[in-house]
Design a protein around this motif. Structure first.
Motif, PDB file in Angstrom:
ATOM      1  N   GLU A 169     -15.700 -29.997-104.539  1.00 40.34           N
ATOM      2  CA  GLU A 169     -15.959 -28.546-104.565  1.00 40.34           C
ATOM      3  C   GLU A 169     -17.459 -28.270-104.610  1.00 40.34           C
ATOM      4  OE1 GLU A 169     -16.827 -24.668-105.906  1.00 40.34           O
ATOM      5  OE2 GLU A 169     -17.176 -26.406-107.185  1.00 40.34           O
ATOM      6  N   GLU A 221     -19.188 -22.321-112.643  1.00 35.83           N
ATOM      7  CA  GLU A 221     -18.775 -23.638-113.148  1.00 35.83           C
ATOM      8  C   GLU A 221     -17.864 -23.499-114.372  1.00 35.83           C
ATOM      9  OE1 GLU A 221     -22.206 -26.037-113.793  1.00 35.83           O
ATOM     10  OE2 GLU A 221     -21.091 -27.903-113.872  1.00 35.83           O
ATOM     11  N   ILE A 233     -15.029 -20.914-103.082  1.00 37.88           N
ATOM     12  CA  ILE A 233     -15.819 -22.145-103.167  1.00 37.88           C
ATOM     13  C   ILE A 233     -17.308 -21.847-103.362  1.00 37.88           C
ATOM     14  CG2 ILE A 233     -16.652 -24.089-101.748  1.00 37.88           C
ATOM     15  CD1 ILE A 233     -13.752 -24.192-100.605  1.00 37.88           C
ATOM     16  N   PHE A 285      -5.198 -29.983-117.946  1.00 41.03           N
ATOM     17  CA  PHE A 285      -5.332 -30.814-119.148  1.00 41.03           C
ATOM     18  C   PHE A 285      -4.521 -30.252-120.314  1.00 41.03           C
ATOM     19  CE2 PHE A 285      -9.299 -31.895-116.831  1.00 41.03           C
ATOM     20  CZ  PHE A 285      -9.078 -33.257-116.688  1.00 41.03           C
ATOM     21  N   VAL A 338     -11.302 -36.706-112.795  1.00 40.94           N
ATOM     22  CA  VAL A 338     -11.083 -35.400-112.154  1.00 40.94           C
ATOM     23  C   VAL A 338     -12.418 -34.815-111.688  1.00 40.94           C
ATOM     24  CG1 VAL A 338     -10.294 -33.033-112.545  1.00 40.94           C
ATOM     25  CG2 VAL A 338      -8.947 -34.959-113.407  1.00 40.94           C
ATOM     26  N   ARG A 339     -13.437 -35.008-112.477  1.00 42.52           N
ATOM     27  CA  ARG A 339     -14.751 -34.494-112.093  1.00 42.52           C
ATOM     28  C   ARG A 339     -15.261 -35.198-110.829  1.00 42.52           C
ATOM     29  NH1 ARG A 339     -19.543 -32.242-114.189  1.00 42.52           N
ATOM     30  NH2 ARG A 339     -21.423 -33.294-113.466  1.00 42.52           N
ATOM     31  N   ALA A 348     -20.770 -33.996-108.607  1.00 42.71           N
ATOM     32  CA  ALA A 348     -20.322 -32.784-109.304  1.00 42.71           C
ATOM     33  C   ALA A 348     -21.461 -32.055-110.006  1.00 42.71           C
ATOM     34  CB  ALA A 348     -19.230 -33.140-110.319  1.00 42.71           C
ATOM     35  N   GLU A 396     -24.266 -29.611-110.073  1.00 40.95           N
ATOM     36  CA  GLU A 396     -24.750 -28.501-109.255  1.00 40.95           C
ATOM     37  C   GLU A 396     -26.254 -28.617-109.024  1.00 40.95           C
ATOM     38  OE1 GLU A 396     -23.470 -24.591-110.050  1.00 40.95           O
ATOM     39  OE2 GLU A 396     -21.357 -25.115-109.767  1.00 40.95           O
ATOM     40  N   TRP A 441     -14.295 -22.566-113.359  1.00 39.25           N
ATOM     41  CA  TRP A 441     -13.655 -23.745-112.747  1.00 39.25           C
ATOM     42  C   TRP A 441     -13.167 -24.688-113.836  1.00 39.25           C
ATOM     43  CZ3 TRP A 441     -12.537 -25.775-107.893  1.00 39.25           C
ATOM     44  CH2 TRP A 441     -12.392 -27.155-107.793  1.00 39.25           C
ATOM     45  N   LEU A 490     -12.448 -34.234-107.768  1.00 40.99           N
ATOM     46  CA  LEU A 490     -12.131 -32.830-107.458  1.00 40.99           C
ATOM     47  C   LEU A 490     -13.351 -31.910-107.570  1.00 40.99           C
ATOM     48  CD1 LEU A 490      -9.900 -30.823-106.785  1.00 40.99           C
ATOM     49  CD2 LEU A 490      -9.245 -30.801-109.193  1.00 40.99           C
ATOM     50  N   THR A 491     -13.994 -31.944-108.717  1.00 35.01           N
ATOM     51  CA  THR A 491     -15.170 -31.082-108.895  1.00 35.01           C
ATOM     52  C   THR A 491     -16.294 -31.543-107.968  1.00 35.01           C
ATOM     53  OG1 THR A 491     -14.487 -30.776-111.190  1.00 35.01           O
ATOM     54  CG2 THR A 491     -16.716 -30.089-110.621  1.00 35.01           C
TER      55      THR A 491
END
Lengths: 270, 245
Positions: free
Chosen positions: B120, A104, A99, A116, B112-113, B65, B67, A107, B116-117
């Protein structure tokens, strides 16, 4: 009696070691197979089979991450074999990190390939299976998505995600006579084949796996694992192929939305 | 008090789970940084109206998401509260309804972003203090849709919520050596949450009622308690007995 006689299968990630061994079983069981992968060099592993069955095995270079290329692959399978009954998704990406350290890009690639990409393949094959109101779809997941064996965060997350995705698609496509299942193997014996590095993957540096019961990189017991089959720490690829044939044959007609755990009894461990 | 002097970061999409968890933890003595999505001021207003806001500081982010955004926010929050003992993520998103193969790639990736992202990325920037002091608890709120199939679940949501299970198990394994626990709470219908119809109409437990924000918050607090340190890598299915029916 052959279990896959006159069936046509498309293998996405068809150049992998698992797919290559599964190909032998599919030939024995009477299927035609289109192998799809991102580079020609992946198909070198199946040269003997392709020479033995030139009319029943075809290859195509295409990427699971490009929807248009998946559509082209399915169209080609239909063109050369007349129909599509089976889709086997072997494409995979490990990635690296935890983690805190995961890049990025790694991931995102893991999600693209393991999740996908599978969706792209299913969406592309769907019209052909719907036409015949029949289909068998197998998604090659991993114990890394079911439990955890010190794998990279990219792998643990995307494999868990693709198992959930498999369930959702199974529900959506059941009305068309299409079953979709995933399988989650543990460690596999791929020593027959020379390893080909995954496209865009950054090698993950990990300490060697400790013996069972010893402390590992995640703390005491964190990487404990292993088969309960006597003298059989890892699975033979023929055993994995046997499961795939079952999942792709009429023998599994009542199985859908499931994830088969092929791990030598690892879930029995404390 | 159970959480006296504990520093808690809660990342919430703005629903009742984050709000009630912040409120109950603050009542138990925690200092809470509640990070939510816009609109600006919405959560602050609810804090004033519905939750005792003492010991709660509210922040807003546009993208969990991102960073860059999370790195900047983590610096700001850590400067304010000093360290982190508990991280809670409760990020939800709704994919467009419709046929499974008509969801656009853009919408699927967005869902999903966000779920999930986003989780994280939050962990990536708030975990370091826990690693450093070798102590802490992470609780990820996920959905029943990631645990089993609920008819009508859009596949990006099934993917994302199931993927959170992978994050939980991997985090528990990797950071167990740092005495950081990772657990999840998989919720069904919850009052005060903007949930999709497939959840509210197809998931019903033994009592036939929705969970309250407090029900979820209590499960989160159980898993955030130091006395729960023997729980790690687990997901509590908080759905009122849906699986028992």
């Amino acid at each position: 009696m052959q279990k896959l006689a006159n069936r046509t299968a498309v293998f996405i990630g068809g150049g992998s070691a698992v797919a290559t061994v599964a190909l032998r079983h599919f030939m024995k069981e009477g299927a035609n197979v289109l192998l799809v992968d991102v580079k020609d060099e992946y198909f070198e592993r199946s040269l003997p089979e392709r020479q033995q069955y030139p009319d029943r095995i075809k290859t195509m270079v295409a990427s699971c991450t490009v929807p248009e290329e998946m559509a082209q692959a399915m169209a080609y399978a239909k063109e050369v074999f007349g129909k599509i009954d089976i889709l086997c998704y072997y494409s995979g990406f490990h990635g690296m990190g935890n983690i805190m350290t995961v890049p990025e890009t790694q991931w995102n690639i893991a999600l693209e390939v393991n999740c996908f990409g599978f969706y792209n393949a299913v969406r592309a094959v769907y019209p052909y299976m719907k036409e015949n109101q029949y289909g068998r779809i197998m998604n090659f997941a991993s114990i890394g998505g079911r439990a955890n064996r010190g794998v990279a965060i990219t792998y643990a997350t995307s494999k868990a995600g693709t198992i959930g995705l498999t369930r959702a698609l199974a529900m959506a496509l059941a009305k068309d006579g299409i079953t979709i299942n995933s399988m989650a193997p543990a460690s596999l014996d791929t020593s027959e084949f020379e390893r080909i590095a995954e496209k865009d993957s950054v090698p993950m540096k990990r300490p060697p796996m400790p013996p069972p019961g010893a402390g590992g990189p995640g703390g005491p017991g964190a990487t404990r694992g292993g088969s309960f089959i006597p003298d059989r720490p890892i699975a033979d690829l023929n055993e994995i192929a046997h499961v795939i044939v079952f999942m792709c044959s009429d023998d599994s007609a009542f199985l859908t939305g499931d994830c088969l755990d092929i791990n030598g009894g690892q879930y029995m461990q404390p | 008090m159970r959480f006296e002097n504990k520093k808690v970061v809660i990342a919430s999409s703005g629903g009742s789970i984050g709000l009630r968890t912040a409120g109950l933890m603050a009542e138990e003595g925690a200092c809470v940084a509640l990070v939510s999505l816009p609109p600006e001021g919405k959560v602050s207003a609810q804090l004033t109206d519905e939750v005792a806001c003492e010991n709660i500081v509210s922040y807003t982010v546009s993208d969990f998401a991102s960073e860059e955004e999370m790195e900047a926010l983590s610096k700001k929050i850590l400067e304010k509260i000093g360290t982190v003992d508990v991280i809670v993520t409760a990020l939800i998103d709704k994919a467009p309804e419709g046929e499974w193969n008509e969801i656009s790639d853009e919408d699927a990736h967005k869902t999903v972003r966000n779920i999930l992202t986003g989780a994280e990325t939050v962990l990536k920037f708030f975990l370091p203090p826990m690693i450093e002091k070798e102590s802490g608890h992470v609780v990820i709120v996920t959905s029943v849709a990631g645990r089993t199939n609920v008819p009508g679940t859009p596949w990006p949501e099934a993917l994302a919520y199931a993927g959170l299970g992978g994050v939980i198990r991997n985090g528990a394994t990797v950071f167990g050596k740092n005495s950081v626990t990772f657990n999840g709470v998989a919720v069904g219908p919850v009052e005060g949450m903007d949930q999709p119809a497939y959840i509210t109409e197809n998931v019903s437990g033994i009592w036939g009622r929705k969970a309250t924000g407090d029900d979820v918050a209590n499960a989160v607090m159980y898993l955030s308690d130091d006395l729960s340190c023997w729980n790690t890598g687990e997901i509590v299915d908080l759905n009122g007995g849906f699986f028992a029916l």
